[in-house]
Design a protein around this motif. Structure first.
Motif, PDB file in Angstrom:
ATOM      1  N   PHE A 339       0.708  -1.166  -0.119  1.00  0.00           N
ATOM      2  CA  PHE A 339       0.022  -0.082   0.086  1.00  0.00           C
ATOM      3  C   PHE A 339       0.994   1.175   0.216  1.00  0.00           C
ATOM      4  O   PHE A 339       1.692   1.523   0.686  1.00  0.00           O
ATOM      5  CB  PHE A 339      -0.839   0.028   1.331  1.00  0.00           C
ATOM      6  CG  PHE A 339      -1.673   1.329   1.293  1.00  0.00           C
ATOM      7  CD1 PHE A 339      -2.938   1.251   0.986  1.00  0.00           C
ATOM      8  CD2 PHE A 339      -1.205   2.292   2.263  1.00  0.00           C
ATOM      9  CE1 PHE A 339      -3.551   2.699   1.017  1.00  0.00           C
ATOM     10  CE2 PHE A 339      -1.969   3.456   2.521  1.00  0.00           C
ATOM     11  CZ  PHE A 339      -3.206   3.699   1.866  1.00  0.00           C
ATOM     12  N   THR A 340       0.666   2.254  -0.982  1.00  0.00           N
ATOM     13  CA  THR A 340       1.424   3.308  -0.946  1.00  0.00           C
ATOM     14  C   THR A 340       0.479   4.557  -0.691  1.00  0.00           C
ATOM     15  O   THR A 340       1.046   5.896  -0.418  1.00  0.00           O
ATOM     16  CB  THR A 340       2.272   3.501  -2.018  1.00  0.00           C
ATOM     17  OG1 THR A 340       1.197   3.562  -3.290  1.00  0.00           O
ATOM     18  CG2 THR A 340       3.101   2.462  -2.618  1.00  0.00           C
ATOM     19  N   ASP A 341      -0.919   4.420  -1.117  1.00  0.00           N
ATOM     20  CA  ASP A 341      -1.698   5.828  -1.049  1.00  0.00           C
ATOM     21  C   ASP A 341      -3.062   5.374  -1.448  1.00  0.00           C
ATOM     22  O   ASP A 341      -3.383   4.267  -1.707  1.00  0.00           O
ATOM     23  CB  ASP A 341      -1.168   6.873  -2.109  1.00  0.00           C
ATOM     24  CG  ASP A 341      -1.448   8.296  -1.523  1.00  0.00           C
ATOM     25  OD1 ASP A 341      -2.434   8.781  -1.016  1.00  0.00           O
ATOM     26  OD2 ASP A 341      -0.422   9.040  -1.865  1.00  0.00           O
ATOM     27  N   CYS A 342      -3.851   6.284  -1.190  1.00  0.00           N
ATOM     28  CA  CYS A 342      -5.317   6.082  -1.576  1.00  0.00           C
ATOM     29  C   CYS A 342      -5.965   7.534  -2.149  1.00  0.00           C
ATOM     30  O   CYS A 342      -5.626   8.538  -1.356  1.00  0.00           O
ATOM     31  CB  CYS A 342      -6.259   5.646  -0.337  1.00  0.00           C
ATOM     32  SG  CYS A 342      -7.954   5.409  -0.474  1.00  0.00           S
ATOM     33  N   VAL A 343      -6.866   7.649  -2.863  1.00  0.00           N
ATOM     34  CA  VAL A 343      -7.465   8.321  -3.576  1.00  0.00           C
ATOM     35  C   VAL A 343      -8.974   8.462  -3.209  1.00  0.00           C
ATOM     36  O   VAL A 343      -9.662   7.547  -3.666  1.00  0.00           O
ATOM     37  CB  VAL A 343      -7.222   8.770  -4.875  1.00  0.00           C
ATOM     38  CG1 VAL A 343      -7.817   9.937  -5.759  1.00  0.00           C
ATOM     39  CG2 VAL A 343      -5.746   8.773  -5.282  1.00  0.00           C
ATOM     40  N   ILE A 349      -3.786   2.863  -4.216  1.00  0.00           N
ATOM     41  CA  ILE A 349      -2.746   2.524  -5.140  1.00  0.00           C
ATOM     42  C   ILE A 349      -1.577   1.558  -4.366  1.00  0.00           C
ATOM     43  O   ILE A 349      -1.080   1.832  -3.086  1.00  0.00           O
ATOM     44  CB  ILE A 349      -1.951   3.946  -5.261  1.00  0.00           C
ATOM     45  CG1 ILE A 349      -2.875   4.825  -5.255  1.00  0.00           C
ATOM     46  CG2 ILE A 349      -0.869   3.775  -6.234  1.00  0.00           C
ATOM     47  CD1 ILE A 349      -3.585   4.813  -6.906  1.00  0.00           C
ATOM     48  N   ALA A 350      -1.283   0.651  -4.890  1.00  0.00           N
ATOM     49  CA  ALA A 350      -0.138  -0.480  -4.726  1.00  0.00           C
ATOM     50  C   ALA A 350       0.972  -0.433  -5.407  1.00  0.00           C
ATOM     51  O   ALA A 350       0.927  -0.546  -6.456  1.00  0.00           O
ATOM     52  CB  ALA A 350      -0.934  -1.993  -4.373  1.00  0.00           C
ATOM     53  N   ARG A 351       2.054  -0.615  -4.926  1.00  0.00           N
ATOM     54  CA  ARG A 351       3.410  -1.036  -5.539  1.00  0.00           C
ATOM     55  C   ARG A 351       4.062  -2.077  -5.470  1.00  0.00           C
ATOM     56  O   ARG A 351       4.288  -2.572  -4.273  1.00  0.00           O
ATOM     57  CB  ARG A 351       4.263   0.233  -5.079  1.00  0.00           C
ATOM     58  CG  ARG A 351       5.530   0.490  -5.851  1.00  0.00           C
ATOM     59  CD  ARG A 351       6.534   1.671  -5.377  1.00  0.00           C
ATOM     60  NE  ARG A 351       7.671   1.666  -6.069  1.00  0.00           N
ATOM     61  CZ  ARG A 351       9.050   1.308  -5.300  1.00  0.00           C
ATOM     62  NH1 ARG A 351       8.684   0.621  -4.077  1.00  0.00           N
ATOM     63  NH2 ARG A 351      10.195   1.389  -6.065  1.00  0.00           N
ATOM     64  N   TYR A 352       4.467  -2.581  -6.535  1.00  0.00           N
ATOM     65  CA  TYR A 352       5.368  -3.945  -6.662  1.00  0.00           C
ATOM     66  C   TYR A 352       6.492  -3.786  -7.365  1.00  0.00           C
ATOM     67  O   TYR A 352       6.508  -3.120  -8.452  1.00  0.00           O
ATOM     68  CB  TYR A 352       4.464  -5.052  -6.942  1.00  0.00           C
ATOM     69  CG  TYR A 352       4.830  -6.397  -7.234  1.00  0.00           C
ATOM     70  CD1 TYR A 352       5.227  -7.002  -6.127  1.00  0.00           C
ATOM     71  CD2 TYR A 352       5.517  -7.070  -8.231  1.00  0.00           C
ATOM     72  CE1 TYR A 352       5.794  -8.484  -6.049  1.00  0.00           C
ATOM     73  CE2 TYR A 352       5.946  -8.121  -8.529  1.00  0.00           C
ATOM     74  CZ  TYR A 352       6.111  -9.092  -7.064  1.00  0.00           C
ATOM     75  OH  TYR A 352       6.737 -10.073  -7.421  1.00  0.00           O
TER      76      TYR A 352
END
Length: 391
Positions: A339-343, A349-352
């Motif tokens: 998890f990196t952020d939410c709008v 927003i997820a990062r891999y």
């Protein structure tokens, strides 16, 4: 949520985002044309979806690094190579006109910089081989290991900063913000990183209760007048402090408040303290503690809008709940990444990152909590307000 895909525009890792606003995105691009290396400042119009070159510069020295600061009318650029000089540029966003182009020479080597507003910069320098003797004399006289300058672009003049609270602050800890049309300057003075501060608590019997995290506040104009007058103490007001037994760190801000994470080591109690910008009133905005028997969790703090999320993970899933300035409740597969952020309290927003010994590939997934729909992109990602920029 609005997604702006700039992957067809951002051609290399030398591209840098400068600002994302409601109607425009500003960025810089380095590229070589006809054997010449150049820096382009560009504007992307979100309404017309057109790119415009604001201005460009030849880059004669590949060692130079650019630092960009964006304001409503201007972009300020500091170009430096870690030596005893730097170029300062100020460019009009609309016309591309060069308002300033100055070469500064320092005592010591460039260390860091921060634009306080569209016409004033803070610049820090550290000891160099060339100025070693002068620096040692300076340190012997003042006790400081680096030099801080306030540079005024309108006057084309710089002033030495004498206040130890500012000299000991990092550029990331100088945070200007607007309050009813007047710019305030927040000065963060934490003691080392969190591991260092906790070690001081464990060594309390030897170090004593005088290892402080301090947070200071001052109207920017008062700060500038004081520095230019050569005063040894600028008019900073102490608004928060934590001794050896505790910790206080900046967590972000919204329109009404500044937020700080405070921890008291003897009881392991951790909270978010809100400082009301208009009145200075302090309140507890959220508690970051786990109840007995509650699942292990971590907390994610997004400084933009001061949103805080509680994250609970197992081998297969990640569960995210809003704690402050968010009502999010989301559960998604860990295969999507971290998890990196939410709008809009809806789009996670997820990062891999997939990497081996030679290559690294970055993926971002936008997951719609309401519909379960997900889209993955191989790219970098930047979130500003309700806009997700892919590049």
């Amino acid at each position: 949520m609005k997604v702006v895909d700039l992957r067809n525009i951002f051609a290399s890792c030398n591209d840098a985002l400068i600002e994302v606003s409601d109607h425009f995105i500003y960025y810089a691009e380095e590229k070589t044309e006809e054997g010449h290396r150049s820096l382009f400042l560009l504007e992307y119009n979100r309404d017309t979806r057109r790119e415009r070159i604001i201005t460009s510069y030849f880059l004669n020295d590949p060692a130079y690094v650019q630092h960009f600061f964006s304001f409503p009318q201007y972009i300020v650029i500091v170009m430096e190579s870690g030596e005893s000089e730097a170029w300062i540029l100020r460019v009009d966003k609309q016309t591309g006109r060069e308002i300033n182009m100055e070469k500064l020479n320092f005592i010591g080597v460039f260390s860091d910089c921060k634009a306080l507003d569209e016409s004033r910069l803070m610049i820090y320098t550290a000891e160099s081989e060339r100025h070693r003797r002068m620096f040692r004399e300076y340190t012997k006289l003042t006790g400081f290991s680096r030099v801080a300058y306030l540079y005024d672009l309108n006057e084309e003049a710089y002033y030495y900063v004498r206040d130890p609270r500012v000299l000991n602050a990092e550029c990331a800890g100088l945070i200007p913000y607007d309050l009813d049309g007047q710019v305030q300057l927040l000065v963060l003075q934490p003691y080392g990183d969190e591991a260092e501060k906790e070690k001081c608590y464990r060594d309390l019997r030897w170090v004593g209760d005088n290892i402080n995290d301090n947070v200071w506040l001052c109207p920017l104009l008062d700060f500038i007048v004081s520095v230019k007058a050569g005063e040894e103490r600028v008019p900073l007001e102490l608004i928060l402090s934590a001794g050896t037994s505790g910790l206080v760190r900046y967590a972000g801000m919204d329109a009404e408040s500044l937020y700080f994470r405070a921890k008291y080591y003897p009881t392991d109690d951790q909270r978010i303290v809100a400082f009301r910008k208009a009145t200075g009133r302090k309140t507890v905005a959220a508690e970051l503690n786990l109840a007995p028997g509650e699942k292990e969790a971590s907390f994610f703090i997004d400084p933009e809008g001061a949103r805080i999320y509680r994250i609970v993970q197992d081998d297969e899933t990640c569960e995210v709940d809003g704690v402050l300035n968010s009502s999010l409740h989301a559960r998604f597969s860990r295969e999507l990444g971290a998890f990196t952020d939410c709008v809009d309290d809806r789009f996670v927003i997820a990062r891999y990152v997939l990497a081996d010994a030679k290559d690294s590939f970055e993926f971002h997934t936008i997951y719609d909590v309401q519909t379960g729909e997900q889209k993955s992109y191989e790219c970098s990602c930047f979130v500003s307000g309700g806009t997700v920029v892919l590049y």
